[in-house]
Design a protein around this motif. Structure first.
Motif, PDB file in Angstrom:
ATOM      1  N   CYS B  10       0.840  -1.200   0.000  1.00 15.61           N
ATOM      2  CA  CYS B  10       0.000   0.000   0.000  1.00 15.61           C
ATOM      3  C   CYS B  10       0.868   1.241   0.000  1.00 15.61           C
ATOM      4  CB  CYS B  10      -0.886   0.092   1.232  1.00 15.61           C
ATOM      5  SG  CYS B  10      -1.465  -1.424   1.891  1.00 15.61           S
ATOM      6  N   ARG B  12       0.751   5.594   0.454  1.00 13.75           N
ATOM      7  CA  ARG B  12      -0.014   6.761   0.871  1.00 13.75           C
ATOM      8  C   ARG B  12       0.637   7.947   0.192  1.00 13.75           C
ATOM      9  NH1 ARG B  12      -4.250   7.587   4.412  1.00 13.75           N
ATOM     10  NH2 ARG B  12      -4.360   9.781   4.893  1.00 13.75           N
ATOM     11  N   GLY B  40       0.661   2.490   9.032  1.00 13.58           N
ATOM     12  CA  GLY B  40      -0.162   2.136   7.864  1.00 13.58           C
ATOM     13  C   GLY B  40      -1.408   1.328   8.192  1.00 13.58           C
ATOM     14  N   SER B  42      -4.467   2.431   9.126  1.00 12.51           N
ATOM     15  CA  SER B  42      -5.645   3.003   8.452  1.00 12.51           C
ATOM     16  C   SER B  42      -5.572   2.780   6.952  1.00 12.51           C
ATOM     17  CB  SER B  42      -5.733   4.501   8.732  1.00 12.51           C
ATOM     18  OG  SER B  42      -5.833   4.725  10.102  1.00 12.51           O
ATOM     19  N   THR B  43      -4.356   2.923   6.396  1.00 13.62           N
ATOM     20  CA  THR B  43      -4.187   2.728   4.957  1.00 13.62           C
ATOM     21  C   THR B  43      -4.582   1.314   4.565  1.00 13.62           C
ATOM     22  OG1 THR B  43      -2.336   4.241   5.137  1.00 13.62           O
ATOM     23  CG2 THR B  43      -2.549   3.033   3.085  1.00 13.62           C
ATOM     24  N   ARG B  46      -8.307   0.928   4.660  1.00 11.44           N
ATOM     25  CA  ARG B  46      -8.956   1.565   3.509  1.00 11.44           C
ATOM     26  C   ARG B  46      -8.798   0.720   2.250  1.00 11.44           C
ATOM     27  NH1 ARG B  46     -10.745   6.793   4.019  1.00 11.44           N
ATOM     28  NH2 ARG B  46     -10.712   7.126   1.778  1.00 11.44           N
ATOM     29  N   SER B  52      -9.284   2.618  -1.186  1.00 10.38           N
ATOM     30  CA  SER B  52      -8.027   2.876  -1.881  1.00 10.38           C
ATOM     31  C   SER B  52      -7.642   1.617  -2.639  1.00 10.38           C
ATOM     32  CB  SER B  52      -6.919   3.211  -0.887  1.00 10.38           C
ATOM     33  OG  SER B  52      -7.300   4.268  -0.061  1.00 10.38           O
ATOM     34  N   GLN B  54      -4.649  -1.048  -3.721  1.00  7.06           N
ATOM     35  CA  GLN B  54      -3.304  -1.486  -3.378  1.00  7.06           C
ATOM     36  C   GLN B  54      -2.421  -1.270  -4.596  1.00  7.06           C
ATOM     37  OE1 GLN B  54      -5.920  -3.495  -3.773  1.00  7.06           O
ATOM     38  NE2 GLN B  54      -5.380  -5.543  -4.478  1.00  7.06           N
TER      39      GLN B  54
END
Lengths: 218, 206
Positions: B10, B12, B40, B42-43, B46, B52, B54
């Motif tokens: 992932c 950001r 990471g 929360s990332t 998501r 979001s 990947q």
């Protein structure tokens, strides 16, 4: 989607919902024109269709950034995007709610305001028809602009710059249909083109907005 | 009902935060993501929620079964608690609003405007939505923030019940929650080893 639509209506009428904002702006713009250009009745009658349409368009523009921004700020948009509703359905429901709370009141208010500008009598029905048919396009195109700028804090300027050029065709056909009825010509062709524009926006814009939202949520 | 993540990376913004995350969960599992701020969590949540994308790796899960709760509570201040929840019930097509309000101890507050709630009460309202959604996979980002001990216990109990009933939960938290089936995944082990440049201009997206 009905739940989202009714919730948006409810929010618009609650405190801070901004329901009266567009209407009050429209009222002020149109009432100030006679003060600005003088009380020449023939001149007012000639510019009335254009003033009423521009006023309605700008009033509509004023409330556009609320369509998605508020839901984005409190996290509702993230949850909605993961909910069973498709993104295009979400934008369609929100654009429709925007039309009911701005476009529809503007259309109704335009009739008495036309009287203030000495709009000739045969034009009222065409003014009402052109606004009723044209304002949904303003809401749906505006929802697309709002979706593109949703991640930007106070993106109002960008939103206006993005949306105003897209509003020009609607403005031209809407105002021309009223002007033609004032001049005793047949306003129907412009009205039909306006209806075409509205159908085009209502059908395509929810999908475009959904793509923009998806990119912005990333 | 399974979630299978294979070599998920992932990013950001332009920076890669997680590399080669692998895990698999089946019905009844609860996964707690751990790690310091900014690692990471929360990332990753998501990405799992489909909000979001990947940057690489494969993710197998049923997006139709996801209920997501982020940092923000998704609560409308101008609506009452009952109105907030019945809106979400309408969105998810369920009709258990009354039971959920009672279960989360919100009965006395049901007709109060959400603007007048405390942070913890708002959090509870946000989490009540998860139960209301009647979905199998719960993704929760720090569900215990601003909750007192009693209600942290209530949330842990709700998550346990959910998993016991065959659901899956993935959450991030810094507290020790009393969830029997919970596995822990420390995200520190997935920090990228080398500083990979994931600038979109260099990837040829444009």
């Amino acid at each position: 989607m009905l739940a989202l639509f009714t919730r948006d209506l409810k929010l618009a009428f609650r405190s801070g919902g901004g329901f009266g904002l567009a209407l009050a702006f429209f009222l002020i713009v149109v009432m100030f024109v006679p003060f600005g250009v003088g009380s020449d009745l023939t001149l007012l009658a000639r510019i009335a269709p254009g003033i009423l349409w521009i006023g309605a368009l700008l009033a509509c523009l004023l409330s556009l950034d609320r369509i998605f921004q508020l839901d984005h700020e409190d996290g509702t948009l993230d949850v909605l995007a993961t909910s069973p509703l498709p993104l295009s359905g979400i934008t369609a429901a929100k654009a429709t709610a925007h039309w009911v709370t701005t476009g529809l009141p503007l259309t109704l208010a335009a009739i008495p305001l036309g009287y203030l500008l000495n709009l000739p009598e045969p034009a009222y029905i065409w003014l009402f028809a052109s606004l009723a048919i044209g304002t949904p396009a303003l809401s749906f195109i505006g929802a697309f602009g709002a979706a593109v700028t949703v991640g930007i804090k106070r993106g109002g300027l960008l939103l206006s710059l993005l949306v105003l050029p897209l509003y020009i065709p609607t403005l031209i056909f809407g105002a021309v249909s009223v002007t033609k009825s004032v001049d005793g010509l047949n306003p129907l062709p412009s009205l039909i083109l306006l209806a075409g524009l509205t159908l085009f926006s209502v059908v395509l814009m929810p999908f475009a907005s959904a793509l923009a939202l998806k990119a912005n949520l990333n | 009902m399974t979630i299978k993540a294979t070599n998920i990376c992932c990013s950001r913004g332009p920076r890669q935060v997680l590399q080669d995350v692998c895990f698999s969960l089946t019905s009844g599992d609860c996964l707690i993501l751990r790690g310091p701020n900014g690692v990471g969590k929360s990332t990753l949540l998501r990405v799992l929620a489909g909000l979001s994308q990947q940057s690489s790796g494969t993710l197998e899960l049923d997006h139709e079964e996801i209920a997501y709760s982020g940092h923000l509570d998704a609560v409308k201040f101008q609506l009452t608690i009952a109105e907030n929840l019945s809106f979400w019930a309408g969105v998810y097509g369920t009709d258990t609003t009354a039971q959920v309000i009672a279960h989360f101890g919100l009965n006395d507050l049901a007709d109060r405007y959400a603007a007048n709630l405390s942070a913890g009460q708002k959090r509870r309202l946000g989490l009540a939505r998860m139960t209301l959604s009647n979905r199998k996979i719960w993704l929760m980002d720090e569900p215990t923030t601003s909750l007192d001990a009693e209600h942290t216990g209530l949330i842990a109990q709700s998550i346990s019940d959910h998993c016991f009933a065959g659901g899956i939960a993935v959450l991030s938290t810094h507290l020790d929650l009393d969830i029997p089936s919970a596995k822990t995944l420390d995200l520190l082990q997935f920090i990228p080893t080398k500083d990979t440049n994931t600038s979109i201009f260099l990837q040829g997206s444009f």
